[in-house]
Design a protein around this motif. Sequence first.
Motif, short mmCIF file in Angstrom:
data_model
loop_
_atom_site.label_atom_id
_atom_site.label_comp_id
_atom_site.label_asym_id
_atom_site.label_seq_id
_atom_site.Cartn_x
_atom_site.Cartn_y
_atom_site.Cartn_z
N VAL A 211 0.85 -1.18 0.00
CA VAL A 211 0.00 0.00 0.00
C VAL A 211 0.89 1.24 0.00
CG1 VAL A 211 -1.82 1.28 1.19
CG2 VAL A 211 -1.78 -1.21 1.31
N ILE A 212 0.62 2.13 -0.93
CA ILE A 212 1.34 3.41 -0.99
C ILE A 212 0.31 4.52 -0.86
CG2 ILE A 212 2.89 4.88 -2.36
CD1 ILE A 212 3.59 2.27 -3.95
N ILE A 213 0.44 5.34 0.18
CA ILE A 213 -0.50 6.43 0.34
C ILE A 213 0.25 7.76 0.37
CG2 ILE A 213 -2.13 4.99 1.62
CD1 ILE A 213 -1.34 6.56 4.14
N SER A 214 -0.38 8.75 -0.23
CA SER A 214 0.09 10.12 -0.13
C SER A 214 -0.84 10.83 0.85
CB SER A 214 0.04 10.80 -1.51
OG SER A 214 0.25 12.19 -1.39
N SER A 215 -0.26 11.49 1.85
CA SER A 215 -1.11 12.11 2.86
C SER A 215 -0.40 13.30 3.48
CB SER A 215 -1.47 11.10 3.96
OG SER A 215 -2.24 11.70 4.96
N HIS A 216 -1.21 14.25 3.98
CA HIS A 216 -0.68 15.38 4.73
C HIS A 216 -0.85 15.18 6.23
CE1 HIS A 216 -1.34 17.46 0.79
NE2 HIS A 216 -0.18 17.98 1.12
N VAL A 217 -1.50 14.09 6.63
CA VAL A 217 -1.80 13.87 8.04
C VAL A 217 -0.70 13.01 8.66
CG1 VAL A 217 -3.52 13.05 9.68
CG2 VAL A 217 -4.25 13.96 7.47
N MET A 218 0.22 13.66 9.36
CA MET A 218 1.38 12.96 9.90
C MET A 218 0.99 11.91 10.94
SD MET A 218 3.97 14.03 8.33
CE MET A 218 3.78 15.16 6.96
N SER A 219 -0.01 12.20 11.78
CA SER A 219 -0.40 11.24 12.81
C SER A 219 -0.92 9.96 12.18
CB SER A 219 -1.47 11.86 13.72
OG SER A 219 -2.61 12.24 12.96
N LEU A 220 -1.63 10.07 11.07
CA LEU A 220 -2.15 8.90 10.36
C LEU A 220 -1.00 8.08 9.79
CD1 LEU A 220 -5.16 8.76 7.98
CD2 LEU A 220 -2.96 7.89 7.19
N VAL A 221 -0.05 8.75 9.15
CA VAL A 221 1.11 8.06 8.57
C VAL A 221 1.92 7.37 9.66
CG1 VAL A 221 3.30 8.40 7.35
CG2 VAL A 221 1.23 9.57 6.56
N GLU A 222 2.13 8.07 10.76
CA GLU A 222 2.93 7.52 11.85
C GLU A 222 2.27 6.29 12.45
OE1 GLU A 222 5.77 9.46 15.26
OE2 GLU A 222 3.86 10.44 14.85
N LYS A 223 0.94 6.30 12.52
CA LYS A 223 0.21 5.20 13.14
C LYS A 223 0.06 4.00 12.21
CE LYS A 223 -4.16 4.18 15.51
NZ LYS A 223 -5.46 4.74 15.98
N MET A 224 -0.21 4.26 10.93
CA MET A 224 -0.54 3.19 9.99
C MET A 224 0.64 2.62 9.23
SD MET A 224 -4.09 4.28 8.17
CE MET A 224 -4.05 2.75 7.25
N CYS A 225 1.57 3.47 8.85
CA CYS A 225 2.60 3.07 7.88
C CYS A 225 3.78 2.37 8.54
CB CYS A 225 3.10 4.29 7.11
SG CYS A 225 1.83 5.04 6.06
N THR A 226 4.38 1.44 7.80
CA THR A 226 5.62 0.81 8.24
C THR A 226 6.82 1.61 7.77
OG1 THR A 226 5.68 -0.58 6.24
CG2 THR A 226 4.58 -1.48 8.19
N HIS A 227 6.67 2.28 6.62
CA HIS A 227 7.76 3.07 6.03
C HIS A 227 7.22 4.43 5.59
CE1 HIS A 227 9.14 -1.08 5.66
NE2 HIS A 227 10.36 -0.66 5.41
N VAL A 228 8.14 5.37 5.42
CA VAL A 228 7.73 6.71 4.99
C VAL A 228 8.87 7.35 4.21
CG1 VAL A 228 8.53 7.80 7.14
CG2 VAL A 228 6.74 8.91 5.77
N ALA A 229 8.51 8.17 3.24
CA ALA A 229 9.48 8.99 2.51
C ALA A 229 9.02 10.43 2.57
CB ALA A 229 9.62 8.53 1.06
N VAL A 230 9.93 11.33 2.92
CA VAL A 230 9.64 12.76 2.93
C VAL A 230 10.16 13.34 1.62
CG1 VAL A 230 9.98 14.96 4.11
CG2 VAL A 230 9.82 12.84 5.44
N ILE A 231 9.25 13.94 0.84
CA ILE A 231 9.60 14.50 -0.46
C ILE A 231 9.50 16.01 -0.39
CG2 ILE A 231 8.95 14.61 -2.91
CD1 ILE A 231 7.96 11.77 -2.70
N ASN A 232 10.51 16.68 -0.91
CA ASN A 232 10.51 18.14 -0.95
C ASN A 232 11.27 18.60 -2.19
OD1 ASN A 232 9.86 20.69 0.06
ND2 ASN A 232 11.83 20.90 1.09
N GLN A 233 10.71 19.58 -2.88
CA GLN A 233 11.34 20.12 -4.09
C GLN A 233 11.70 19.03 -5.09
OE1 GLN A 233 14.49 22.95 -3.25
NE2 GLN A 233 13.47 23.63 -1.37
N GLY A 234 10.81 18.04 -5.21
CA GLY A 234 10.99 17.01 -6.22
C GLY A 234 12.01 15.95 -5.92
#
Length: 287
Positions: A211-234
Amino acid sequence: MTLDNAMPSAAFGPAPVPVVPADPSAAISIRGLFKRFEKKVAVNGLSLDIPTGSFYGLVGPNGAGKTTTLNMLTGLLVPDAGTAMILGHDVWSDVNRAKRIIGVMPQPEQIFDRLTGMQLLVYSGMLRGMKRAETVKRAKDLLAAFDLEQAAGKMVADYSAGMTKKVCLAAAMIHSPRILVLDEPFESVDPVSSANLKDILIEYAHTGGTVIISSHVMSLVEKMCTHVAVINQGQVCAAGTVDEVAAGEELEDRFLQLVGGRHAAAHLSWLDGGADEPAAQASDSEA
């Protein structure tokens, strides 16, 4: 392993092609992805590996390049440079094959909302080559799972925003894809439905789906996701497990450190919560 990349000074050309080869065992392996719209560089040499079976969150400020990246790796947008591989297969050497493997949640404006919920799901399944009988069976299962049984015969145009979001997610899942790509899947969804959707997605990931989700809700990502990537300026400025990227802090605090842009609260002299109201009333009565 957390990966920190410095932002490039170049504004209009691709970042240097990475020497690290793509990982054929990953669900998604991106190398040097680049996309420019006229003078705006949306994605600038982005590289990322998404492990199979992970629940992966993509986070970043508005305009960071998340949606453009998702559109390129799902075959909806042709990159200017770089490669994207899905389960070891190059997306752009066989786009149709890539699209059969993945399920992309459409946005509400991208669906035929003059169809009923049932019709939309059956159409989505048959569009992917499924037999009608199996499509109808799965559509009924999904409508029940997403609490949409009572709305099955209602036109999607008459759905609430949350109901529309749920039927869009169901449309992405009906062909049982190996990878789900969801852009802001919980936006406008009520808390009860959101909890049910999360349970379905977590169970899907436990069975080996990605599952790959794009989200602005950090609490949701922190609770649900096993991995995360922070993207900025491409580009990816940090990637790894949630704990690795958070580095001992709250994910939201770490995110703000990585992307910057936060400033002291602006002082608006007129925004006083009504503190000056008595004085204003006295002034009016004197007049």
